[in-house]
Design an enzyme around this catalytic site. Structure first.
Site, PDB file in Angstrom:
ATOM      1  CG  HIS A  74      46.795  47.714  40.923  1.00 25.99           C
ATOM      2  ND1 HIS A  74      47.532  47.124  39.890  1.00 25.99           N
ATOM      3  CD2 HIS A  74      47.376  47.022  42.009  1.00 25.99           C
ATOM      4  CE1 HIS A  74      48.580  46.517  40.215  1.00 25.99           C
ATOM      5  NE2 HIS A  74      48.713  46.623  41.542  1.00 25.99           N
ATOM      6  CE1 TYR A  93      51.218  41.207  34.736  1.00 25.93           C
ATOM      7  CE2 TYR A  93      50.516  38.890  35.003  1.00 25.93           C
ATOM      8  CZ  TYR A  93      50.198  40.219  34.910  1.00 25.93           C
ATOM      9  OH  TYR A  93      49.088  40.454  35.024  1.00 25.93           O
ATOM     10  N   PRO A 104      42.974  32.297  33.315  1.00 25.35           N
ATOM     11  CG  PRO A 104      43.841  31.512  35.267  1.00 25.35           C
ATOM     12  CD  PRO A 104      43.324  30.984  33.786  1.00 25.35           C
ATOM     13  CE  LYS A 156      41.152  41.191  29.722  1.00 26.07           C
ATOM     14  NZ  LYS A 156      41.186  42.714  29.682  1.00 26.07           N
TER      15      LYS A 156
END
Ligand code: APR
Length: 402
Positions: free
Chosen positions: A83, A212, A304, A308
């Site tokens: 991805h 996003y 989140p 990570k």
């Protein structure tokens, strides 16, 4: 695989007692076992729960390298999905970043955490590893000395005690390791004041990218998990009940914030998991307290916003294994002395980028001057990301890097 390897066991000993069978604990267990170190994993939950708990799923390039280095990556190479694209949607349009071709040219591998944990567990047991499920660690005692003990409660409620040379606290932010830290331990905590409704939907991904959406009504996020399952996030009120939103209202709000009217409808499906996440971050310093060492969420919790957590857990597990092997097999304590400092460098880098992402993804609430000022900074930040190659390289390096 014998029952002795996995059933609950209130008493025992090992050179390294590992608390928790998540990505940190199981990666550590596999590496120590491969080096001939006597270790055992104590896990509070039962095996089925550990192998089916759906959480993260975006593995950084470094995580794949670590797992490859130790022969633990077969499953993710067979079923993981490479991805390398993000799509930012704002109220004035959208743009894509092929981050796999930017920065260091690294990309993520989409591989559900429960599949990774199952692979690590299967490998550990096949190699003769000891793990005791339904064995809850209660306290870590005498960690200042060379013979720490872990008090436990077995599945049938019987109390017990495990003796160790070192205890690896990989039992998360609410585990026994954190509860047993001396008063000298520092806990840095930040509440980002933002909450997300986290969702898993039985629906194919609607974008071939991480989505996003930066919307005046709040943030919305889209992350593929598999070809049939998609993770969504919706910014919500602090304290909102996970079930307060009907399925219809969730898809309507996701469509609105993701700009479905302009960019095409979202592929809908049954929402089978939901939880409200308050975006918080914390870091424990130092990560070593005598014979007690922390890794994974027990060491630090990044919000989140930048995927990570699981990646830090695997990185720290490898650094901890290296340090324990140097000490226990080669009598060299130097790497162990450097363990905390080495991890914290990665942890604070991840915290810094997560903080930057949180500022980017969330509009400041309120209509006062302060909020207007931050809203303008945010618009400028997103515009730089859209137009500046330097910003795009920085973003890619930190988005995938760890
Ligand atoms: N005794 C024994 N086991 C415990 C205890 C306890 N007192 N408390 C928690 N555990 C177990 C949990 O049941 C869980 O299986 O510790 C394990 C911790 O695993 P994770 O929460 O997955 O933590 P970690 O390995 O540090 O990985 C962290 O993975 O879950 C993702 O994104 C998440 O960032 C996170 C990352």
């Amino acid at each position: 695989m014998t029952d002795r390897q996995t059933s609950t066991a209130p008493h025992g000993s090992a050179d390294v007692v590992i608390l928790g069978a998540g990505p940190a604990g199981l990666t550590l267990g596999n590496l120590l076992l491969a080096a001939g170190i006597d270790c055992v994993v104590l896990e509070r939950a039962d095996r089925a729960h550990v192998q089916t708990r759906a959480r993260a799923g975006f593995l950084a390039a470094n995580t794949v390298r670590v797992l490859d280095r130790h022969g633990l990556a077969e499953g993710l190479h067979r079923r993981g999905i490479p991805h390398g694209t993000c799509e930012f949607r704002t109220e004035v349009g959208r743009f894509r970043l092929d981050y796999g071709t930017l920065g260091r040219g690294e990309q993520h591998t989409v591989y559900p955490q429960q599949d990774l944990v199952t692979d690590l567990l299967t490998h550990y047991l096949a190699a003769g590893g000891r793990i005791h499920f339904e064995t809850e660690a209660l306290t870590v005692d005498d960690a200042a000395g060379a013979r720490p003990t872990v008090t436990v409660r077995a599945a049938d409620g019987r109390p017990g005690r495990w003796q160790a040379r070192y205890v690896a606290g990989c039992d998360g932010r609410h585990g026994a390791a954190r509860r047993s830290l001396p008063s000298t331990a520092r806990r840095h905590h930040r509440d980002h004041g933002v909450s997300w409704l986290g969702l898993l939907a039985e629906a194919p991904p609607s974008l071939d990218a991480v989505g996003y959406a930066l919307h005046g009504r709040g943030f919305a996020g889209h992350m593929a998990r598999t070809a049939e399952v998609t993770r969504y996030y919706l910014q919500c009120e602090r304290g909102a009940a996970p079930d307060a939103w009907s399925q219809e209202r969730i898809w309507e709000e996701l469509g609105l914030r993701m700009g479905a009217a302009d960019h095409g409808p979202l592929r809908q499906g049954r929402i089978f998991q939901r939880s409200v996440i308050d975006l918080q971050s914390d870091v424990i310093e130092p990560l070593r307290h005598g014979s007690l060492l922390l890794a994974g969420d027990a060491a630090s919790l990044p919000a989140p916003a930048a995927a990570k957590g699981a990646n830090l857990a695997v990185l720290e597990a490898e650094l901890l294994a290296e340090a324990l092997i140097d000490d226990l097999s080669h009598g060299d304590p130097a790497t162990l002395d450097r363990y905390s400092r080495r991890c914290l460098a990665h942890i604070w880098r991840a915290q810094e980028f997560s903080h930057w992402m949180i500022q980017l993804l969330h509009a400041p609430l309120g209509s006062d001057e302060e909020s207007h000022f931050h809203a303008s900074l945010r618009r400028s930040r997103i515009e730089s990301l859209r137009t500046s190659r330097t910003h795009q390289d920085w973003f890619a390096e930190n988005y995938v890097g760890i």
